[in-house]
Scaffold this motif. Structure first.
Motif, PDB file in Angstrom:
ATOM      1  N   LYS A 297       0.818  -1.222   0.000  1.00  0.00           N
ATOM      2  CA  LYS A 297       0.000   0.000   0.000  1.00  0.00           C
ATOM      3  C   LYS A 297       0.851   1.272   0.000  1.00  0.00           C
ATOM      4  N   SER A 298       2.143   1.115   0.301  1.00  0.00           N
ATOM      5  CA  SER A 298       3.010   2.293   0.394  1.00  0.00           C
ATOM      6  C   SER A 298       3.626   2.673  -0.939  1.00  0.00           C
ATOM      7  N   VAL A 299       3.372   1.885  -1.976  1.00  0.00           N
ATOM      8  CA  VAL A 299       3.968   2.158  -3.297  1.00  0.00           C
ATOM      9  C   VAL A 299       2.871   2.528  -4.285  1.00  0.00           C
ATOM     10  N   GLU A 300       3.093   3.608  -5.010  1.00  0.00           N
ATOM     11  CA  GLU A 300       2.208   3.950  -6.123  1.00  0.00           C
ATOM     12  C   GLU A 300       2.964   3.725  -7.427  1.00  0.00           C
ATOM     13  N   VAL A 301       2.346   2.998  -8.354  1.00  0.00           N
ATOM     14  CA  VAL A 301       2.905   2.867  -9.691  1.00  0.00           C
ATOM     15  C   VAL A 301       2.099   3.781 -10.606  1.00  0.00           C
ATOM     16  N   VAL A 302       2.788   4.709 -11.249  1.00  0.00           N
ATOM     17  CA  VAL A 302       2.121   5.674 -12.129  1.00  0.00           C
ATOM     18  C   VAL A 302       2.554   5.402 -13.564  1.00  0.00           C
ATOM     19  N   PHE A 303       1.584   5.020 -14.393  1.00  0.00           N
ATOM     20  CA  PHE A 303       1.829   4.729 -15.809  1.00  0.00           C
ATOM     21  C   PHE A 303       1.226   5.868 -16.632  1.00  0.00           C
ATOM     22  N   VAL A 304       2.090   6.626 -17.305  1.00  0.00           N
ATOM     23  CA  VAL A 304       1.616   7.740 -18.129  1.00  0.00           C
ATOM     24  C   VAL A 304       1.681   7.314 -19.586  1.00  0.00           C
ATOM     25  N   THR A 305       0.550   7.378 -20.288  1.00  0.00           N
ATOM     26  CA  THR A 305       0.554   6.930 -21.683  1.00  0.00           C
ATOM     27  C   THR A 305       1.284   7.921 -22.578  1.00  0.00           C
ATOM     28  N   THR A 306       1.989   7.354 -23.564  1.00  0.00           N
ATOM     29  CA  THR A 306       2.624   8.181 -24.600  1.00  0.00           C
ATOM     30  C   THR A 306       1.822   8.102 -25.898  1.00  0.00           C
ATOM     31  N   ASP A 307       0.650   7.494 -25.804  1.00  0.00           N
ATOM     32  CA  ASP A 307      -0.219   7.284 -26.968  1.00  0.00           C
ATOM     33  C   ASP A 307      -1.660   7.642 -26.567  1.00  0.00           C
ATOM     34  N   PRO A 308      -1.856   8.924 -26.158  1.00  0.00           N
ATOM     35  CA  PRO A 308      -3.157   9.272 -25.572  1.00  0.00           C
ATOM     36  C   PRO A 308      -4.333   9.155 -26.539  1.00  0.00           C
TER      37      PRO A 308
ATOM     38  N   VAL B  94      11.730  15.022 -16.451  1.00  0.00           N
ATOM     39  CA  VAL B  94      12.395  13.992 -15.655  1.00  0.00           C
ATOM     40  C   VAL B  94      13.387  13.187 -16.504  1.00  0.00           C
ATOM     41  N   GLY B  95      13.764  13.750 -17.651  1.00  0.00           N
ATOM     42  CA  GLY B  95      14.805  13.135 -18.461  1.00  0.00           C
ATOM     43  C   GLY B  95      14.358  11.973 -19.307  1.00  0.00           C
ATOM     44  N   VAL B  96      13.056  11.861 -19.555  1.00  0.00           N
ATOM     45  CA  VAL B  96      12.536  10.760 -20.380  1.00  0.00           C
ATOM     46  C   VAL B  96      12.106  11.323 -21.736  1.00  0.00           C
ATOM     47  N   ALA B  97      12.628  10.724 -22.800  1.00  0.00           N
ATOM     48  CA  ALA B  97      12.311  11.188 -24.151  1.00  0.00           C
ATOM     49  C   ALA B  97      11.008  10.566 -24.629  1.00  0.00           C
ATOM     50  N   VAL B  98      10.067  11.408 -24.980  1.00  0.00           N
ATOM     51  CA  VAL B  98       8.795  10.942 -25.554  1.00  0.00           C
ATOM     52  C   VAL B  98       8.536  11.756 -26.803  1.00  0.00           C
ATOM     53  N   GLU B  99       8.097  11.097 -27.867  1.00  0.00           N
ATOM     54  CA  GLU B  99       7.740  11.811 -29.096  1.00  0.00           C
ATOM     55  C   GLU B  99       6.246  11.646 -29.361  1.00  0.00           C
ATOM     56  N   ALA B 100       5.675  12.657 -30.010  1.00  0.00           N
ATOM     57  CA  ALA B 100       4.268  12.542 -30.392  1.00  0.00           C
ATOM     58  C   ALA B 100       4.129  11.399 -31.390  1.00  0.00           C
ATOM     59  N   PRO B 101       3.150  10.495 -31.186  1.00  0.00           N
ATOM     60  CA  PRO B 101       3.002   9.376 -32.117  1.00  0.00           C
ATOM     61  C   PRO B 101       2.764   9.867 -33.537  1.00  0.00           C
TER      62      PRO B 101
ATOM     63  N   PRO C  13       5.012   4.254 -31.444  1.00  0.00           N
ATOM     64  CA  PRO C  13       5.323   5.359 -30.542  1.00  0.00           C
ATOM     65  C   PRO C  13       6.742   5.235 -29.973  1.00  0.00           C
ATOM     66  N   VAL C  14       7.355   6.385 -29.748  1.00  0.00           N
ATOM     67  CA  VAL C  14       8.722   6.436 -29.239  1.00  0.00           C
ATOM     68  C   VAL C  14       8.686   6.954 -27.803  1.00  0.00           C
ATOM     69  N   HIS C  15       9.260   6.187 -26.900  1.00  0.00           N
ATOM     70  CA  HIS C  15       9.286   6.608 -25.501  1.00  0.00           C
ATOM     71  C   HIS C  15      10.486   6.011 -24.793  1.00  0.00           C
ATOM     72  N   GLY C  16      11.121   6.791 -23.949  1.00  0.00           N
ATOM     73  CA  GLY C  16      12.170   6.255 -23.090  1.00  0.00           C
ATOM     74  C   GLY C  16      11.553   5.199 -22.188  1.00  0.00           C
ATOM     75  N   ALA C  17      12.267   4.089 -21.985  1.00  0.00           N
ATOM     76  CA  ALA C  17      11.661   2.944 -21.286  1.00  0.00           C
ATOM     77  C   ALA C  17      12.101   2.855 -19.828  1.00  0.00           C
ATOM     78  N   GLN C  18      12.715   3.915 -19.315  1.00  0.00           N
ATOM     79  CA  GLN C  18      13.199   3.832 -17.936  1.00  0.00           C
ATOM     80  C   GLN C  18      12.091   4.110 -16.914  1.00  0.00           C
ATOM     81  N   VAL C  19      12.252   3.541 -15.744  1.00  0.00           N
ATOM     82  CA  VAL C  19      11.327   3.742 -14.630  1.00  0.00           C
ATOM     83  C   VAL C  19      12.036   4.607 -13.590  1.00  0.00           C
ATOM     84  N   LEU C  20      11.400   5.709 -13.182  1.00  0.00           N
ATOM     85  CA  LEU C  20      11.991   6.544 -12.125  1.00  0.00           C
ATOM     86  C   LEU C  20      11.383   6.171 -10.780  1.00  0.00           C
TER      87      LEU C  20
END
Lengths: 225, 171
Positions: free
Chosen positions: A123-134, A170-177, A183-190
């Motif tokens: 319960k103390s961890v939140e995983v936040v997934f932000v889409t790069t393909d809205p 936050v240093g993650v490269a995302v491009e508009a699809p 889609p192009v997105h940096g695959a790192q998890v912060l």
């Protein structure tokens, strides 16, 4: 053992064949998977170097704030990332649901690690997934996809330019699809500590669930390096 | 890392196939020392094929290991399946994904299609896969022809125990 010259081999080949196919291998080891495997290799190397860190993840060498962005969560409500995850251990990832390989593998490895934590820590961890393909990832699509992993994971969508700016901060490269392109997105998890709400550690693509399982209790405790 | 297609150093395994002849050039490969006459043909087997139960309804992905006990290299050039609308060989890159036209399997070697690396993307699976079910994949090899394999539908987060590090290269 005699060695045919290239010329004679080729001449013979051309003469003998109706159609000639030529293929060049990647390297002497011949594993065509090795080019993408370089990513995982880099993780191992970095992990090995970071002996001063309690984490197995990669020390950023600096810290990142959470993106100051308000997006839309899977219930359709506005979601202020920094405000609504304050004081929580947070794993932040940018990806998309029609990603067949890397995104489900990363979110899956995180989900497996979290499922192995004691309930209180889960319960103390939140995983936040932000889409790069809205355009394709509506709140409902995101909810359905994330529920396959963990119904508690937060899914965010919104304007692509807001998402690109949030990722860039936050240093993650995302491009508009682009049409007809993946889609192009940096695959790192912060990884954000609950104590200072800053990211000190990141995980690149190919990080195992064992690594997440090792590091999450440290993150929850607020260890910052 | 990929050599240009014009690179023909050490052509190995010039196996004559019905009607067409293919050369596979592996730079620096030890098998290049053998003459085409001496090299035994590729001998391909495919194992550990699986399809993680997909979180996306219209697509899935397949992974497997290819091993070659023969003295000549071979190349996976395509995949098809009676259960899917289309199948494509893909490779995940640092930030995206690209379609590729083949996967090399070295002589006396192996290649893994594994998470985070080279994989088969499956579009339009019918019927929708169920856990434990088998999906037939037909793998086309340049020299060895078609190899048919049954991929097992595994849980979404399944990782084969034989490959603790995804996308690791094999020797």
């Amino acid at each position: 053992m005699s060695h045919l010259s290239r010329r004679s081999l080729l001449t013979g080949a051309v003469a003998a064949s109706a159609g000639l196919l030529l293929a060049a291998c990647g390297s002497s080891s011949g594993s065509s998977g090795s080019s993408s495997g370089g990513n995982a290799g880099a993780v191992t190397q970095l992990n090995g170097q970071g002996s001063s860190s309690a984490y197995q993840g990669v020390s950023l060498g600096r810290s990142f704030d959470k993106p100051s962005a308000t997006l839309t969560d899977t219930s359709g409500k506005p979601f202020d990332i920094a405000k609504q995850t304050a004081g929580k251990a947070v794993l932040l990832y940018f990806g998309y649901t029609h990603c067949p390989d890397v995104c489900p593998t990363t979110i899956g490895d995180i989900a497996v690690a979290i499922s192995k934590l004691p309930k209180a820590q889960q319960k103390s961890v939140e995983v936040v997934f932000v889409t790069t393909d809205p355009a394709r990832d509506t709140p409902a699509t995101l909810r359905s996809w994330l529920n396959s992993f963990n119904s508690g994971f937060i899914g965010l969508t919104g304007d692509i330019n807001t998402i690109i700016a949030a990722a860039k901060s936050v240093g993650v490269a995302v491009e508009a699809p682009a049409k007809g392109q993946e889609p192009v997105h940096g695959a790192q998890v912060l990884a954000y500590a609950p104590t200072d709400d800053k990211a000190h550690i990141l995980y690149t693509s190919g990080t195992t669930s064992a690594t997440y399982l090792h590091d999450l209790p440290l993150l929850i405790k607020g260890v910052t390096a | 890392m990929r050599l240009p297609r014009t690179a023909l150093a050490g052509a190995a395994g010039a196996a004559v196939l019905a009607g067409s002849l293919a050369l596979t050039a592996c730079g620096g490969s030890g098998s290049a020392a053998g003459t085409s006459a001496a090299a035994s043909p590729a001998s391909i087997s495919v194992s550990n094929a699986y399809i993680p139960l997909s979180a996306t309804p219209d697509m899935a992905v397949a992974y497997f290991d290819i091993s070659n006990t023969g003295g000549s290299a071979d190349r996976l050039t395509g995949v098809s399946s009676p259960s899917v609308q289309s199948a494509a060989l893909n490779r995940s890159t640092e930030t995206s994904m690209e379609q590729i036209d083949g996967v090399d399997v070295p002589a006396h070697g192996s290649t893994q299609l594994a998470r985070g690396g080279t994989h088969v993307m499956l579009m339009g699976l019918k019927p929708a896969p169920k856990l434990g079910q088998h999906v037939q994949l037909r793998l086309s090899f340049q020299h060895s022809g078609t190899v048919t394999v049954e991929a097992t539908v595994q849980p979404l987060t399944y990782q084969p125990s034989s490959a603790p590090t995804p996308a690791s290269s094999t020797k």
